[in-house]
Design a protein around this motif. Structure first.
Motif, mmCIF file in Angstrom:
data_model
loop_
_atom_site.group_PDB
_atom_site.id
_atom_site.type_symbol
_atom_site.label_atom_id
_atom_site.label_comp_id
_atom_site.label_asym_id
_atom_site.label_seq_id
_atom_site.Cartn_x
_atom_site.Cartn_y
_atom_site.Cartn_z
ATOM 1 N N VAL A 37 7.070 -1.634 -7.954
ATOM 2 C CA VAL A 37 6.607 -1.637 -6.565
ATOM 3 C C VAL A 37 5.133 -1.239 -6.549
ATOM 4 N N ILE A 38 4.306 -1.979 -5.832
ATOM 5 C CA ILE A 38 2.842 -1.782 -5.781
ATOM 6 C C ILE A 38 2.296 -1.299 -7.132
ATOM 7 N N PRO A 39 2.442 -2.117 -8.194
ATOM 8 C CA PRO A 39 2.059 -1.677 -9.547
ATOM 9 C C PRO A 39 0.570 -1.406 -9.715
ATOM 10 N N GLU A 40 -0.261 -1.913 -8.803
ATOM 11 C CA GLU A 40 -1.698 -1.646 -8.913
ATOM 12 C C GLU A 40 -2.036 -0.201 -8.534
ATOM 13 N N TRP A 41 -1.100 0.488 -7.903
ATOM 14 C CA TRP A 41 -1.256 1.912 -7.598
ATOM 15 C C TRP A 41 -0.448 2.702 -8.624
ATOM 16 N N GLN A 42 -1.119 3.604 -9.339
ATOM 17 C CA GLN A 42 -0.487 4.258 -10.482
ATOM 18 C C GLN A 42 -0.498 5.780 -10.364
ATOM 19 N N PHE A 43 0.501 6.383 -11.002
ATOM 20 C CA PHE A 43 0.531 7.831 -11.165
ATOM 21 C C PHE A 43 -0.385 8.219 -12.327
ATOM 22 N N GLU A 44 -0.719 9.511 -12.403
ATOM 23 C CA GLU A 44 -1.501 10.002 -13.537
ATOM 24 C C GLU A 44 -0.661 9.945 -14.811
ATOM 25 N N GLY A 93 -7.509 3.383 -8.960
ATOM 26 C CA GLY A 93 -8.714 3.446 -9.773
ATOM 27 C C GLY A 93 -9.947 3.814 -8.983
ATOM 28 N N HIS A 94 -9.863 3.699 -7.657
ATOM 29 C CA HIS A 94 -10.994 4.027 -6.788
ATOM 30 C C HIS A 94 -10.595 5.023 -5.703
ATOM 31 N N VAL A 95 -9.436 4.801 -5.120
ATOM 32 C CA VAL A 95 -8.943 5.629 -4.024
ATOM 33 C C VAL A 95 -7.650 6.305 -4.455
ATOM 34 N N THR A 96 -7.480 7.552 -4.039
ATOM 35 C CA THR A 96 -6.253 8.294 -4.340
ATOM 36 C C THR A 96 -5.500 8.572 -3.051
ATOM 37 N N GLU A 97 -4.205 8.303 -3.068
ATOM 38 C CA GLU A 97 -3.342 8.564 -1.926
ATOM 39 C C GLU A 97 -2.257 9.553 -2.339
ATOM 40 N N SER A 153 13.933 15.958 -7.552
ATOM 41 C CA SER A 153 13.566 17.110 -6.721
ATOM 42 C C SER A 153 14.590 18.212 -6.904
ATOM 43 N N LYS A 154 14.147 19.421 -6.597
ATOM 44 C CA LYS A 154 15.009 20.598 -6.634
ATOM 45 C C LYS A 154 15.034 21.227 -5.255
ATOM 46 N N TRP A 155 15.936 22.159 -5.059
ATOM 47 C CA TRP A 155 16.019 22.816 -3.756
ATOM 48 C C TRP A 155 14.704 23.525 -3.441
ATOM 49 N N PHE A 156 14.299 23.457 -2.183
ATOM 50 C CA PHE A 156 13.164 24.222 -1.662
ATOM 51 C C PHE A 156 11.866 23.962 -2.428
ATOM 52 N N GLU A 157 11.685 22.745 -2.905
ATOM 53 C CA GLU A 157 10.476 22.425 -3.657
ATOM 54 C C GLU A 157 9.696 21.347 -2.912
ATOM 55 N N ASN A 158 8.424 21.628 -2.640
ATOM 56 C CA ASN A 158 7.568 20.638 -1.986
ATOM 57 C C ASN A 158 6.991 19.703 -3.047
ATOM 58 N N VAL A 159 7.260 18.433 -2.911
ATOM 59 C CA VAL A 159 6.820 17.445 -3.885
ATOM 60 C C VAL A 159 6.062 16.344 -3.157
ATOM 61 N N SER A 160 5.033 15.832 -3.807
ATOM 62 C CA SER A 160 4.337 14.675 -3.260
ATOM 63 C C SER A 160 4.048 13.699 -4.391
ATOM 64 N N TRP A 161 3.898 12.430 -4.034
ATOM 65 C CA TRP A 161 3.554 11.402 -5.001
ATOM 66 C C TRP A 161 2.057 11.132 -4.893
ATOM 67 N N LYS A 162 1.342 11.274 -5.997
ATOM 68 C CA LYS A 162 -0.104 11.056 -6.025
ATOM 69 C C LYS A 162 -0.381 9.750 -6.758
ATOM 70 N N LEU A 163 -0.926 8.795 -6.030
ATOM 71 C CA LEU A 163 -1.147 7.452 -6.568
ATOM 72 C C LEU A 163 -2.610 7.061 -6.441
ATOM 73 N N HIS A 192 0.856 -1.196 0.000
ATOM 74 C CA HIS A 192 0.000 0.000 0.000
ATOM 75 C C HIS A 192 0.890 1.244 0.000
ATOM 76 N N PRO A 193 0.427 2.356 -0.629
ATOM 77 C CA PRO A 193 1.248 3.578 -0.625
ATOM 78 C C PRO A 193 1.658 4.043 0.765
ATOM 79 N N ALA A 194 0.833 3.772 1.772
ATOM 80 C CA ALA A 194 1.197 4.185 3.128
ATOM 81 C C ALA A 194 2.490 3.531 3.590
#
Length: 321
Positions: free
Chosen positions: A263-270, A213-217, A200-210, A187-189
């Protein structure tokens, strides 16, 4: 035509006037066009005298149109567009394709995608040469004299059109050796317990959105190692340093060879698009037009050839904004 005297206006002078404003100075317009500064200045002064108005405001720092100059500029730009169109039409009638392609691309794509595309194109059109500017910065296509810029995602510039070359996703991957020591994820958690590698770059807030198909983390990225070059991210992942987020088009070889696994291939990026951007108001030269077609037809094939035994990619599509 001058309404007072009936004398036809100097079309060359009007074109020079537009070029000066396009490039920001008399000297820069002179350099780009290969015309002496004195000639540019004399032509515009003669046009001002013929019209009986001042067209340019000049200071030590900048040059800008007067109110009358702003009114005239769109008409001068139409002249430039017409000249470019005439030049493009003549070039299309030539049996031999010649010219220089000026291209820009992100660092990670230059070796994997752009060089194979250029190689095949130059083999087909040996009278053409190419110059490539590799940068992750979005260039000004006019100021930097770039014909085509390969970019990821949609861009805000209204003056550009694009042809989509590839649609793909980023993927989560890790080396088998890393997972053997840390255990697999379900699971993404679970990512919060792992060492993360990412772009990533300096001072940049980044998150991974996965999404499954039903739930987004959304997982905030606090990388154990952050690099603003995917080649470095891939190298770190293969070395077993952690779980990495990498564009699927860049790590096909490593996945095929088993150096990395999903890794967790059932959870995908856009999905994201890689597109070729170019200017709308310019008529593409013959060589630019042919290379755009070449990219649209062969981009995915070029990537597929980089990975022996890879499944055939889907058809390339084009798109215009």
């Amino acid at each position: 035509m001058n309404a007072k005297t009936g004398t036809p206006l100097d079309i060359n002078a009007m074109a020079l006037f537009a070029r000066v404003l396009q490039h920001g100075s008399l000297s820069e317009a002179s350099r780009r066009l290969g015309v002496p500064v004195s000639t540019v200045s004399r032509k515009i002064s003669a046009l001002e005298s013929q019209l009986g108005v001042r067209l340019l405001e000049r200071t030590t720092r900048a040059i800008r149109p007067t109110e009358t100059g702003s009114d005239l500029l769109p008409h001068c730009q139409q002249i430039l567009d017409g000249l470019d169109g005439a030049r493009a039409a003549l070039q299309k009638r030539q049996s031999v394709v010649t010219g220089t392609l000026r291209l820009a691309a992100p660092p990670s794509l230059s070796e994997l995608l752009l060089v194979p595309l250029i190689q095949a194109f130059l083999q087909r059109y040996p009278e053409v040469s190419a110059k490539v500017f590799v940068t992750d910065r979005h260039l000004d296509l006019v100021e930097d004299e770039v014909d085509i810029s390969l970019r990821v995602g949609r861009q805000p510039e209204s003056s550009l059109v694009f042809r989509r070359l590839i649609r793909y996703r980023h993927v989560l991957v890790a080396a088998p050796s890393y997972l053997a020591n840390t255990g697999r994820l379900s699971h993404p958690a679970d990512l919060r317990k792992h060492r993360l590698l990412g772009f990533s770059k300096w001072f940049e807030n980044v998150s991974w959105k996965l999404s499954d198909g039903h739930v987004t983390e959304r997982i905030p990225l606090k990388p154990w190692l952050g690099i603003n070059d995917y080649a470095g991210v891939i190298r770190a992942a293969v070395s077993g340093m952690g779980v990495a987020e990498i564009p699927s088009i860049l790590c096909r070889r490593e996945l095929h060879q088993g150096l990395l696994v999903a890794v967790i291939p059932e959870w995908q990026f856009e999905e994201v698009d890689l597109s070729a951007f170019y200017l709308t108001r310019r008529h593409p030269s013959r060589v630019v037009e042919l290379f755009l077609d070449h990219c649209a037809d062969n981009a995915e094939t070029a990537l597929g050839l980089a990975l022996p035994g890879a499944p055939p990619p889907g058809p390339a599509r084009t798109r215009r904004r």
